[in-house]
Design a protein around this motif. Sequence first.
Motif, PDB file in Angstrom:
ATOM      1  N   ALA A 155      56.224 106.424  42.075  1.00 30.74           N
ATOM      2  CA  ALA A 155      55.844 107.239  43.002  1.00 30.74           C
ATOM      3  C   ALA A 155      54.430 108.029  42.806  1.00 30.74           C
ATOM      4  O   ALA A 155      54.180 108.106  41.827  1.00 30.74           O
ATOM      5  N   THR A 156      53.863 107.852  44.093  1.00 35.30           N
ATOM      6  CA  THR A 156      52.660 108.304  43.882  1.00 35.30           C
ATOM      7  C   THR A 156      52.185 109.674  44.806  1.00 35.30           C
ATOM      8  O   THR A 156      51.282 110.343  44.945  1.00 35.30           O
ATOM      9  N   GLN A 157      53.419 110.046  45.299  1.00 34.15           N
ATOM     10  CA  GLN A 157      53.203 111.340  46.373  1.00 34.15           C
ATOM     11  C   GLN A 157      54.588 112.138  46.156  1.00 34.15           C
ATOM     12  O   GLN A 157      55.696 111.757  45.701  1.00 34.15           O
ATOM     13  N   LEU A 158      54.219 113.446  46.159  1.00 33.67           N
ATOM     14  CA  LEU A 158      55.384 114.543  46.129  1.00 33.67           C
ATOM     15  C   LEU A 158      55.285 115.299  47.400  1.00 33.67           C
ATOM     16  O   LEU A 158      54.148 115.492  48.127  1.00 33.67           O
ATOM     17  N   THR A 159      56.480 115.466  48.122  1.00 31.31           N
ATOM     18  CA  THR A 159      56.448 116.308  49.228  1.00 31.31           C
ATOM     19  C   THR A 159      57.198 117.741  49.167  1.00 31.31           C
ATOM     20  O   THR A 159      58.358 117.489  48.717  1.00 31.31           O
ATOM     21  N   PHE A 160      56.821 118.773  49.212  1.00 28.84           N
ATOM     22  CA  PHE A 160      57.529 119.911  49.500  1.00 28.84           C
ATOM     23  C   PHE A 160      57.439 120.402  51.008  1.00 28.84           C
ATOM     24  O   PHE A 160      56.692 120.398  51.601  1.00 28.84           O
ATOM     25  N   THR A 161      58.962 120.664  51.509  1.00 25.98           N
ATOM     26  CA  THR A 161      59.090 120.932  52.898  1.00 25.98           C
ATOM     27  C   THR A 161      59.841 122.128  53.022  1.00 25.98           C
ATOM     28  O   THR A 161      60.778 122.187  52.373  1.00 25.98           O
ATOM     29  N   TYR A 162      59.452 122.955  54.228  1.00 26.10           N
ATOM     30  CA  TYR A 162      60.441 124.022  54.514  1.00 26.10           C
ATOM     31  C   TYR A 162      60.667 123.639  56.113  1.00 26.10           C
ATOM     32  O   TYR A 162      59.812 123.364  56.921  1.00 26.10           O
ATOM     33  N   ALA A 163      61.968 123.524  56.395  1.00 23.47           N
ATOM     34  CA  ALA A 163      62.399 123.303  57.647  1.00 23.47           C
ATOM     35  C   ALA A 163      63.357 124.181  58.152  1.00 23.47           C
ATOM     36  O   ALA A 163      64.077 124.758  57.561  1.00 23.47           O
ATOM     37  N   LYS A 164      63.141 124.556  59.630  1.00 26.59           N
ATOM     38  CA  LYS A 164      63.829 125.680  60.445  1.00 26.59           C
ATOM     39  C   LYS A 164      64.811 125.185  61.321  1.00 26.59           C
ATOM     40  O   LYS A 164      64.099 124.089  62.011  1.00 26.59           O
ATOM     41  N   ASP A 165      65.801 125.675  61.411  1.00 28.20           N
ATOM     42  CA  ASP A 165      66.871 125.292  62.716  1.00 28.20           C
ATOM     43  C   ASP A 165      66.184 125.969  64.069  1.00 28.20           C
ATOM     44  O   ASP A 165      65.111 126.663  64.077  1.00 28.20           O
ATOM     45  N   GLY A 166      66.942 126.219  64.966  1.00 26.85           N
ATOM     46  CA  GLY A 166      66.563 126.575  66.291  1.00 26.85           C
ATOM     47  C   GLY A 166      66.715 128.121  66.588  1.00 26.85           C
ATOM     48  O   GLY A 166      66.609 128.609  67.396  1.00 26.85           O
ATOM     49  N   SER A 167      67.283 128.989  65.527  1.00 24.84           N
ATOM     50  CA  SER A 167      67.677 130.342  65.831  1.00 24.84           C
ATOM     51  C   SER A 167      67.195 131.223  64.669  1.00 24.84           C
ATOM     52  O   SER A 167      66.884 130.785  63.600  1.00 24.84           O
ATOM     53  N   GLN A 168      67.254 132.284  64.563  1.00 21.43           N
ATOM     54  CA  GLN A 168      67.169 133.492  63.481  1.00 21.43           C
ATOM     55  C   GLN A 168      66.014 133.133  62.388  1.00 21.43           C
ATOM     56  O   GLN A 168      65.936 131.877  61.865  1.00 21.43           O
ATOM     57  N   SER A 169      65.347 134.202  62.083  1.00 21.66           N
ATOM     58  CA  SER A 169      64.683 134.356  60.781  1.00 21.66           C
ATOM     59  C   SER A 169      65.173 135.210  59.906  1.00 21.66           C
ATOM     60  O   SER A 169      65.383 136.694  60.420  1.00 21.66           O
ATOM     61  N   VAL A 170      65.260 134.858  58.736  1.00 19.92           N
ATOM     62  CA  VAL A 170      66.028 135.779  57.871  1.00 19.92           C
ATOM     63  C   VAL A 170      65.150 135.921  56.536  1.00 19.92           C
ATOM     64  O   VAL A 170      64.466 134.941  55.887  1.00 19.92           O
ATOM     65  N   GLY A 171      65.152 137.053  55.829  1.00 16.14           N
ATOM     66  CA  GLY A 171      64.468 137.483  54.759  1.00 16.14           C
ATOM     67  C   GLY A 171      62.944 137.148  55.082  1.00 16.14           C
ATOM     68  O   GLY A 171      62.460 137.471  56.131  1.00 16.14           O
ATOM     69  N   SER A 172      62.203 136.557  54.121  1.00 16.74           N
ATOM     70  CA  SER A 172      60.800 136.310  54.403  1.00 16.74           C
ATOM     71  C   SER A 172      60.438 135.015  55.125  1.00 16.74           C
ATOM     72  O   SER A 172      59.604 134.855  55.586  1.00 16.74           O
ATOM     73  N   ASP A 173      61.632 134.403  55.210  1.00 18.12           N
ATOM     74  CA  ASP A 173      61.535 133.127  55.771  1.00 18.12           C
ATOM     75  C   ASP A 173      60.391 131.987  55.484  1.00 18.12           C
ATOM     76  O   ASP A 173      59.524 131.493  56.331  1.00 18.12           O
ATOM     77  N   THR A 174      60.500 131.850  54.132  1.00 12.50           N
ATOM     78  CA  THR A 174      59.639 130.961  53.500  1.00 12.50           C
ATOM     79  C   THR A 174      59.995 130.560  52.082  1.00 12.50           C
ATOM     80  O   THR A 174      61.012 130.770  51.690  1.00 12.50           O
ATOM     81  N   VAL A 175      58.861 129.750  51.411  1.00 13.16           N
ATOM     82  CA  VAL A 175      59.284 129.021  50.431  1.00 13.16           C
ATOM     83  C   VAL A 175      57.926 129.237  49.515  1.00 13.16           C
ATOM     84  O   VAL A 175      56.887 129.246  50.283  1.00 13.16           O
ATOM     85  N   TRP A 176      58.048 129.672  48.129  1.00 10.23           N
ATOM     86  CA  TRP A 176      56.761 129.458  47.337  1.00 10.23           C
ATOM     87  C   TRP A 176      56.986 128.561  46.200  1.00 10.23           C
ATOM     88  O   TRP A 176      58.301 128.451  45.573  1.00 10.23           O
ATOM     89  N   ILE A 177      56.126 128.032  45.643  1.00  7.20           N
ATOM     90  CA  ILE A 177      56.276 127.211  44.452  1.00  7.20           C
ATOM     91  C   ILE A 177      55.311 127.705  43.470  1.00  7.20           C
ATOM     92  O   ILE A 177      54.112 128.264  43.948  1.00  7.20           O
TER      93      ILE A 177
END
Length: 153
Positions: A103-125
Amino acid sequence: MLVEDFEDTSYVWTVNSAGGWARSNTAARTGTWSFKAPTTAHNASSSLTVTVPAGASSVQFWYRVSSESGYDFFRFSVGASPQLEESGDVDWTLSPVYALGAATQLTFTYAKDGSQSVGSDTVWIDDVAFVVPVPHLLQPVRSAAASMRASRW
């Protein structure tokens, strides 16, 4: 070992596509900085794609998730192969060690559905660690003369 701790902007990897991800001092596992997913609209995702450093054989990292449990997801892939999926309120967690193979690439993704935002609504690495084997610089001499001398003893 190469470690990206985000404490400065000279990264150990090449960012191919940041997708809005950026250094952030809102939460860090160690130090002051981490890398954070952007504010992401409903029914959308944001991805950070990076090039694996030359010679790296594996990767491991810390992550934190604050999202709507079961609906908004942090995902991690090595090449095209999904490896990790987390959702909900997840405090700093050490990922498994992932073999990189070819593998030559890494992918970090944050994906949301169609409703509500809960908490900080994010990801940290943070503290993304690559194992890069070091070649042995001193190889034993294996000449015919050396073998003959050794066989006399």
